[in-house]
Structures are given as structure tokens and as C-alpha cells.
Design a protein around this motif. Structure first.
Motif, PDB file in Angstrom:
ATOM      1  N   GLY A   1       0.554  -1.319   0.034  1.00  0.00           N
ATOM      2  CA  GLY A   1       0.109  -0.118   0.050  1.00  0.00           C
ATOM      3  C   GLY A   1       0.985   1.332   0.024  1.00  0.00           C
ATOM      4  O   GLY A   1       0.406   2.424  -0.027  1.00  0.00           O
ATOM      5  N   ILE A   2       1.880   1.201  -0.130  1.00  0.00           N
ATOM      6  CA  ILE A   2       2.800   2.448   0.103  1.00  0.00           C
ATOM      7  C   ILE A   2       3.371   2.513  -1.223  1.00  0.00           C
ATOM      8  O   ILE A   2       4.308   1.667  -2.022  1.00  0.00           O
ATOM      9  CB  ILE A   2       4.197   2.226   1.034  1.00  0.00           C
ATOM     10  N   VAL A   3       3.105   3.749  -1.864  1.00  0.00           N
ATOM     11  CA  VAL A   3       3.724   4.118  -3.214  1.00  0.00           C
ATOM     12  C   VAL A   3       5.005   4.275  -3.387  1.00  0.00           C
ATOM     13  O   VAL A   3       5.710   5.150  -2.484  1.00  0.00           O
ATOM     14  CB  VAL A   3       3.132   5.499  -3.849  1.00  0.00           C
ATOM     15  N   LEU A   4       5.902   3.437  -3.910  1.00  0.00           N
ATOM     16  CA  LEU A   4       7.399   3.779  -4.190  1.00  0.00           C
ATOM     17  C   LEU A   4       7.840   4.566  -5.439  1.00  0.00           C
ATOM     18  O   LEU A   4       8.597   5.379  -5.259  1.00  0.00           O
ATOM     19  CB  LEU A   4       8.144   2.531  -4.249  1.00  0.00           C
ATOM     20  N   LYS A   5       7.007   4.674  -6.456  1.00  0.00           N
ATOM     21  CA  LYS A   5       7.244   5.520  -7.630  1.00  0.00           C
ATOM     22  C   LYS A   5       6.006   5.493  -8.356  1.00  0.00           C
ATOM     23  O   LYS A   5       5.112   4.894  -8.478  1.00  0.00           O
ATOM     24  CB  LYS A   5       8.044   4.487  -8.354  1.00  0.00           C
ATOM     25  N   ASN A   6       5.845   6.870  -8.847  1.00  0.00           N
ATOM     26  CA  ASN A   6       4.731   7.236  -9.499  1.00  0.00           C
ATOM     27  C   ASN A   6       5.177   7.546 -11.049  1.00  0.00           C
ATOM     28  O   ASN A   6       6.263   8.205 -11.138  1.00  0.00           O
ATOM     29  CB  ASN A   6       3.876   8.454  -9.073  1.00  0.00           C
ATOM     30  N   ASP A   7       4.442   7.170 -11.994  1.00  0.00           N
ATOM     31  CA  ASP A   7       4.525   7.464 -13.578  1.00  0.00           C
ATOM     32  C   ASP A   7       3.444   7.914 -14.116  1.00  0.00           C
ATOM     33  O   ASP A   7       2.346   7.642 -14.178  1.00  0.00           O
ATOM     34  CB  ASP A   7       5.108   6.278 -14.207  1.00  0.00           C
ATOM     35  N   GLU A   8       3.663   9.169 -14.688  1.00  0.00           N
ATOM     36  CA  GLU A   8       2.464   9.711 -15.267  1.00  0.00           C
ATOM     37  C   GLU A   8       2.652   9.574 -16.811  1.00  0.00           C
ATOM     38  O   GLU A   8       3.576   9.286 -17.209  1.00  0.00           O
ATOM     39  CB  GLU A   8       2.439  11.344 -15.148  1.00  0.00           C
ATOM     40  N   LEU A   9       1.694   8.875 -17.357  1.00  0.00           N
ATOM     41  CA  LEU A   9       1.610   8.309 -18.916  1.00  0.00           C
ATOM     42  C   LEU A   9       0.611   9.259 -19.678  1.00  0.00           C
ATOM     43  O   LEU A   9      -0.400   9.478 -19.031  1.00  0.00           O
ATOM     44  CB  LEU A   9       1.304   6.851 -18.677  1.00  0.00           C
ATOM     45  N   GLY A  10       0.569   8.970 -20.937  1.00  0.00           N
ATOM     46  CA  GLY A  10      -0.328   9.456 -21.667  1.00  0.00           C
ATOM     47  C   GLY A  10      -1.564   8.513 -21.691  1.00  0.00           C
ATOM     48  O   GLY A  10      -1.238   7.212 -21.177  1.00  0.00           O
ATOM     49  N   LEU A  11      -2.764   8.780 -22.192  1.00  0.00           N
ATOM     50  CA  LEU A  11      -3.621   7.961 -22.018  1.00  0.00           C
ATOM     51  C   LEU A  11      -3.562   6.692 -22.646  1.00  0.00           C
ATOM     52  O   LEU A  11      -4.107   5.701 -22.245  1.00  0.00           O
ATOM     53  CB  LEU A  11      -4.933   8.725 -22.509  1.00  0.00           C
ATOM     54  N   ASP A  12      -3.006   6.798 -23.909  1.00  0.00           N
ATOM     55  CA  ASP A  12      -3.047   5.513 -24.577  1.00  0.00           C
ATOM     56  C   ASP A  12      -2.081   4.616 -23.786  1.00  0.00           C
ATOM     57  O   ASP A  12      -2.134   3.582 -24.033  1.00  0.00           O
ATOM     58  CB  ASP A  12      -2.514   5.784 -25.980  1.00  0.00           C
ATOM     59  N   ASP A  13      -0.903   5.042 -23.707  1.00  0.00           N
ATOM     60  CA  ASP A  13       0.048   4.311 -22.930  1.00  0.00           C
ATOM     61  C   ASP A  13      -0.534   3.741 -21.545  1.00  0.00           C
ATOM     62  O   ASP A  13      -0.055   2.661 -21.119  1.00  0.00           O
ATOM     63  CB  ASP A  13       1.213   5.094 -22.324  1.00  0.00           C
ATOM     64  N   TRP A  14      -1.268   4.460 -20.699  1.00  0.00           N
ATOM     65  CA  TRP A  14      -1.915   4.022 -19.664  1.00  0.00           C
ATOM     66  C   TRP A  14      -2.746   3.072 -19.870  1.00  0.00           C
ATOM     67  O   TRP A  14      -2.705   1.925 -19.064  1.00  0.00           O
ATOM     68  CB  TRP A  14      -2.777   5.171 -18.947  1.00  0.00           C
TER      69      TRP A  14
END
Length: 103
Positions: free
Chosen positions: A62-75
Motif C-alpha cells: 500500500g505504500i507508493v514507491l514510484k509514480n509515473d505519469e503516462l499518456g492515456l494510450d500508454d496508460w
């Protein structure tokens, strides 16, 4: 409309893994955000004033280690891939259990 359809489909298919937050009285308005937890990955889609935020987070307990923002298609591609892996693993587990119980 996209949010509504995606939230409905994911909630129905993965009810224990999907969280949908809605706007309005008693959460009956449009979808504000949705998240899908698949093992160590959490996929979050949020409405923002400037559009849509698509995040993939690596989590441990439950602990976030890394966040990546993606484009909608990549997501969508990444979520689809991880959903396919989860379904395959679940299918293999189900088959192994059925084999064990029917021997």
C-alpha cells in the motif's frame, strides 16, 4: 462518457481491485477518478480541470514507491497488459486448484 464506461466495466470485472470516486450527492454524479490495484501496480485515472491525469504507481503493501505519469494510450496499454497477466495467473491458479481437488 469514457470514464463512465471504463469505471463500470472495471468495477464489474474486478470489484475487489477497482475503486471509483464520483462527484455529487452520495456519489451519484459523474466519475471523478478511478483506480485499479493489480499486485504491485496501481493505475489511477483522474479528471482534472485541464484534462485527464493518468498515473501508474508501483506499490508495496500500500505504500507508493514510484509514480509515473503516462499518456492515456500508454496508460490503457499498460493496464490492459497487467489485466491480461492477472487473468492468466488467476486462470492457472484456478486450473491447478481444480486439478488438485478432482484427483
Amino acid at each position: 462518457m469514457f470514464f463512465e464506461v471504463l469505471a463500470t466495466k472495471l468495477s464489474a470485472s474486478f470489484p475487489d481491485s477497482t475503486t471509483v470516486d464520483r462527484e455529487g450527492f452520495r456519489g451519484r454524479g459523474r466519475v471523478k477518478s478511478l483506480s485499479v490495484d493489480l499486485g504491485e501496480q496501481r493505475y489511477t485515472l483522474e479528471r482534472r480541470s485541464g484534462g485527464v491525469s493518468c498515473l501508474r504507481a508501483r506499490t508495496v503493501r500500500g505504500i507508493v514507491l514510484k509514480n509515473d505519469e503516462l499518456g492515456l494510450d500508454d496508460w490503457i496499454d499498460a493496464l490492459s497488459h497487467d489485466l491480461a497477466v492477472a487473468a492468466e495467473e488467476s486462470g492457472r491458479g484456478r486450473l491447478a486448484l481444480e486439478s488438485l481437488l478432482h484427483e
